[in-house]
Design a protein around this motif. Structure first.
Motif, short mmCIF file in Angstrom:
data_model
loop_
_atom_site.label_atom_id
_atom_site.label_comp_id
_atom_site.label_asym_id
_atom_site.label_seq_id
_atom_site.Cartn_x
_atom_site.Cartn_y
_atom_site.Cartn_z
N SER A 92 -8.32 -13.40 -6.21
CA SER A 92 -9.07 -12.14 -6.27
C SER A 92 -8.15 -11.02 -5.82
CB SER A 92 -10.34 -12.20 -5.42
OG SER A 92 -10.04 -12.42 -4.06
N ARG A 93 -8.38 -9.84 -6.37
CA ARG A 93 -7.53 -8.70 -6.09
C ARG A 93 -8.37 -7.49 -5.71
NH1 ARG A 93 -2.44 -8.98 -8.53
NH2 ARG A 93 -1.94 -7.30 -7.04
N LEU A 94 -7.83 -6.64 -4.86
CA LEU A 94 -8.40 -5.31 -4.67
C LEU A 94 -7.96 -4.49 -5.88
CD1 LEU A 94 -9.94 -3.25 -2.96
CD2 LEU A 94 -7.76 -2.67 -1.86
N SER A 95 -8.93 -4.07 -6.69
CA SER A 95 -8.63 -3.43 -7.97
C SER A 95 -9.34 -2.09 -8.08
CB SER A 95 -9.07 -4.33 -9.14
OG SER A 95 -8.49 -5.62 -9.05
N ARG A 96 -8.83 -1.25 -8.96
CA ARG A 96 -9.48 0.03 -9.25
C ARG A 96 -10.02 0.02 -10.68
NH1 ARG A 96 -7.09 5.53 -7.16
NH2 ARG A 96 -8.20 4.64 -5.35
N LEU A 97 -11.34 0.16 -10.77
CA LEU A 97 -11.99 0.34 -12.06
C LEU A 97 -12.07 1.83 -12.32
CD1 LEU A 97 -13.56 -0.83 -14.50
CD2 LEU A 97 -15.62 -0.71 -13.07
N PHE A 135 -13.00 11.27 -14.65
CA PHE A 135 -13.08 9.83 -14.41
C PHE A 135 -13.84 9.55 -13.11
CE2 PHE A 135 -9.52 10.28 -17.23
CZ PHE A 135 -9.54 9.15 -18.03
N ILE A 136 -14.31 8.34 -12.98
CA ILE A 136 -14.83 7.81 -11.73
C ILE A 136 -13.97 6.63 -11.33
CG2 ILE A 136 -16.78 6.68 -10.59
CD1 ILE A 136 -18.63 8.15 -12.55
N ASN A 137 -13.49 6.62 -10.10
CA ASN A 137 -12.72 5.49 -9.59
C ASN A 137 -13.60 4.63 -8.69
OD1 ASN A 137 -10.39 6.46 -10.83
ND2 ASN A 137 -9.78 7.66 -9.03
N ILE A 138 -13.63 3.34 -8.96
CA ILE A 138 -14.35 2.39 -8.11
C ILE A 138 -13.36 1.33 -7.66
CG2 ILE A 138 -16.21 0.70 -7.97
CD1 ILE A 138 -17.71 2.23 -10.05
N ASP A 139 -13.16 1.21 -6.35
CA ASP A 139 -12.27 0.21 -5.78
C ASP A 139 -13.11 -0.98 -5.33
OD1 ASP A 139 -10.34 2.07 -6.27
OD2 ASP A 139 -10.21 2.77 -4.19
N LEU A 140 -12.79 -2.16 -5.86
CA LEU A 140 -13.62 -3.34 -5.61
C LEU A 140 -12.77 -4.60 -5.65
CD1 LEU A 140 -15.80 -3.89 -8.85
CD2 LEU A 140 -13.61 -2.73 -8.79
N CYS A 141 -13.34 -5.69 -5.15
CA CYS A 141 -12.63 -6.97 -5.10
C CYS A 141 -13.02 -7.79 -6.32
CB CYS A 141 -12.98 -7.73 -3.82
SG CYS A 141 -12.66 -6.80 -2.31
N THR A 142 -12.06 -8.05 -7.21
CA THR A 142 -12.37 -8.65 -8.51
C THR A 142 -11.80 -10.06 -8.63
OG1 THR A 142 -10.39 -7.67 -9.52
CG2 THR A 142 -12.44 -6.40 -9.63
N TYR A 143 -12.58 -10.90 -9.30
CA TYR A 143 -12.20 -12.27 -9.65
C TYR A 143 -12.20 -12.41 -11.17
CZ TYR A 143 -13.71 -13.33 -4.81
OH TYR A 143 -13.89 -13.36 -3.44
N GLY A 187 -3.15 -13.12 -2.71
CA GLY A 187 -3.92 -13.29 -3.94
C GLY A 187 -5.39 -13.55 -3.67
N PHE A 188 -5.89 -13.06 -2.52
CA PHE A 188 -7.31 -13.17 -2.23
C PHE A 188 -7.75 -11.92 -1.48
CE2 PHE A 188 -11.06 -14.39 0.21
CZ PHE A 188 -11.85 -14.93 -0.80
N CYS A 189 -8.90 -11.37 -1.88
CA CYS A 189 -9.41 -10.16 -1.24
C CYS A 189 -10.92 -10.14 -1.36
CB CYS A 189 -8.82 -8.92 -1.89
SG CYS A 189 -9.47 -7.35 -1.26
N ASP A 190 -11.60 -9.99 -0.24
CA ASP A 190 -13.05 -9.78 -0.25
C ASP A 190 -13.48 -9.24 1.10
OD1 ASP A 190 -15.76 -9.79 -1.14
OD2 ASP A 190 -15.28 -11.48 -2.44
N PHE A 191 -14.80 -9.01 1.25
CA PHE A 191 -15.35 -8.36 2.44
C PHE A 191 -14.58 -7.07 2.75
CE2 PHE A 191 -17.35 -12.30 4.69
CZ PHE A 191 -18.51 -12.13 3.97
N PRO A 192 -14.48 -6.14 1.79
CA PRO A 192 -13.73 -4.90 2.05
C PRO A 192 -14.46 -4.00 3.03
CG PRO A 192 -14.91 -4.72 -0.02
CD PRO A 192 -15.12 -6.13 0.46
N ALA A 193 -13.69 -3.32 3.86
CA ALA A 193 -14.21 -2.35 4.83
C ALA A 193 -13.41 -1.06 4.70
CB ALA A 193 -14.12 -2.91 6.25
N VAL A 194 -14.10 0.07 4.88
CA VAL A 194 -13.43 1.37 4.84
C VAL A 194 -14.01 2.24 5.96
CG1 VAL A 194 -13.03 1.26 2.35
CG2 VAL A 194 -15.11 2.36 3.22
#
Length: 490
Positions: free
Chosen positions: A345-350, A312-320, A373-380
């Motif tokens: 919006s949620r921090l989600s794993r595709l 699998f490939i995991n992609i963590d992203l901010c989804t609406y 219930g809101f997530c964007d501009f993610p930083a790691v």
């Protein structure tokens, strides 16, 4: 969209640029190891000839630089990127359609609308480089937007615009691009180009910045035909792992009539096909072949991180659920105290299968009680991402973000830091402590607009605990910005 009426200082043009003004530490102290330069891109001018632009994404590009020194207060500078779009706007005319503001008004003549159409399909779209900035391995600093001609080299020392970056292969790659190229892991960059205006529109994955002394050369990796060749879809970001490149074709095609001012769209220059799935294109970096899978529709701007996980490939992203966030960023709506609250919006794993018999899944990762219930501009922590994502969040109801959130994607727990009332935090930028081994050992730099006092400050938070370490005031009020990076002194 009607002409905006907001008077929010966060979305008002800067009075005039400035250079190396000392900032004032109002609370706490800065870490002694924090030495280097913070560089951010974003809008700084919101009107043309006295008329307000329509959307936050339309503002003309302005750079912000903060220099952290050894024994003196940080120095802050701003300067506009000298694009054709900005020069024309400064002279009182709109030279190009922007994301949410068409060049031709609804009462324009047929000839004026035809000229605007030809600009878009003939490869002469806006060059308003207001979104992001990256540094190539030869030291060249680029600022960019979502058009190829909207990429410029700047001098990071004084923020002067050096020249338009002379990308090659426009006809082969396309005139549009994402403003979020991804490092290839060996000093170069990978990006996605989109072609428009033909019967065979496609997405082109390409390499640049990897050939010594020829960083402008774009080498094609592969081409992916658009799902609907006459309606290519908006590409804002994509993902890379060690073995794969993943392009998410969300059902948000460009709305050419809205872009030209012929019709109106709820979502600026894109529309939403809610009955169509997202297409997930997975490209094998070794063979350059790709496979495609489908998932139910979702909308996104930004990706936090991606990784291989067995088959699998995991992609963590901010989804609406849809592009309602685009509507929320019209200047007649954003920043107002009253109005519709931010969309969910949620921090989600595709989770994308590499075997045909498995199905892709999308699973929330964050604690909604912390994120609001809101997530964007993610930083790691780039290069070390395993567990922690920092982002903006929202204590609702609110028309803007108002908190910083840290999420542990391993166990789903989150903590948060609330900014003062009527303050708007920008993108958190993680800066690792030199020599640190823990993924979250460092600080966050967050630019904050204080609406009540019409002021701007830099908040520095402990990245591990989100405790406030310092508040540093800007001598001038700053507009809200987009994406920034920290470059440590070497």
């Amino acid at each position: 969209s009607p002409p905006p009426t907001t008077t929010s200082p966060s979305f008002t043009s800067i009075s005039s640029p400035f250079t190396d003004l000392p900032m004032t530490i109002k609370f706490g102290s800065l870490p002694t190891w924090l030495r280097g330069t913070y560089l951010r891109n974003g809008p700084g001018k919101f009107e043309v000839n006295g008329k307000k632009l329509n959307h936050l994404f339309d503002g003309y590009a302005m750079l912000l630089k903060i220099c952290f020194q050894s024994s003196s207060p940080p120095l802050i500078s701003t300067k506009f990127v000298q694009t054709d779009a900005y020069k024309a706007a400064s002279a009182g005319s709109m030279a190009y359609p922007e994301f949410g503001t068409p060049k031709a008004s609804s009462d324009a003549t047929f000839l004026e609308k035809a000229q605007a159409f030809l600009q878009v399909i003939a490869g002469d779209p806006t060059d308003n480089a207001c979104v992001n900035t990256i540094r190539l391995r030869d030291g060249k600093q680029l600022v960019m937007t979502e058009t190829s001609r909207g990429t410029f080299e700047i001098n990071p020392s004084n923020l002067d615009t050096t020249s338009r970056f002379p990308f090659t292969n426009d006809n082969d790659v396309g005139h549009l691009q994402t403003a979020h190229p991804v490092p290839d892991g060996s000093g170069g960059w990978i990006n996605v180009g989109t072609s428009v205006g033909s019967l065979t529109n496609s997405y082109t994955l390409y390499h640049f910045g990897h050939i010594p002394n020829r960083p402008e050369e774009r080498e094609v990796i592969c081409k992916i035909p658009a799902h609907s060749p006459l309606e290519p879809r908006w590409q804002h970001a994509f993902a890379i792992t060690q073995k794969h490149i993943v392009l998410i074709e969300q059902p948000a095609p460009y709305d050419l009539p809205a872009m030209l001012g012929v019709s109106q769209s709820k979502y600026a220059c894109v529309k939403w096909l809610e009955d169509q799935p997202n297409l997930i294109h997975v490209v094998n970096r070794a063979t350059k072949s790709f496979t495609t899978t489908k998932v139910p529709p979702f909308f996104f701007f930004h990706i936090a991180g991606s990784a291989e996980d067995g088959d699998f490939i995991n992609i963590d992203l901010c989804t609406y659920d849809d592009p309602e966030i685009v509507a929320a960023l019209y200047l007649d709506r954003v920043g107002k105290q009253e109005g519709p609250s931010l969309p969910k919006s949620r921090l989600s794993r595709l989770r994308i299968p590499l075997k045909e018999e498995d199905e892709a899944t999308l699973t929330p990762l964050d604690d909604i009680k912390a994120s609001g219930g809101f997530c964007d501009f993610p930083a790691v922590n780039n290069g070390k991402y395993k567990r922690f994502v920092w982002s903006i969040g929202a204590k609702k109801p609110t028309t803007v973000a108002n908190r910083i959130v840290k999420t542990n994607v391993g166990d789903g727990t989150s903590i948060f830091f609330d900014v003062p009332p009527r303050a708007i935090p920008g993108e958190p930028v993680f800066v690792p402590r030199p020599g640190a081994s823990d993924e979250d050992d460092g600080v966050l730099i967050v630019m904050v607009n204080l609406e009540e006092s019409n002021a701007s400050e830099m908040f520095v938070l402990d990245a591990s605990t989100l405790e406030l370490q310092a508040r540093v005031a800007s001598p001038e009020t700053l507009p809200y910005g987009f994406h920034g990076h920290f470059y440590p002194t070497t």
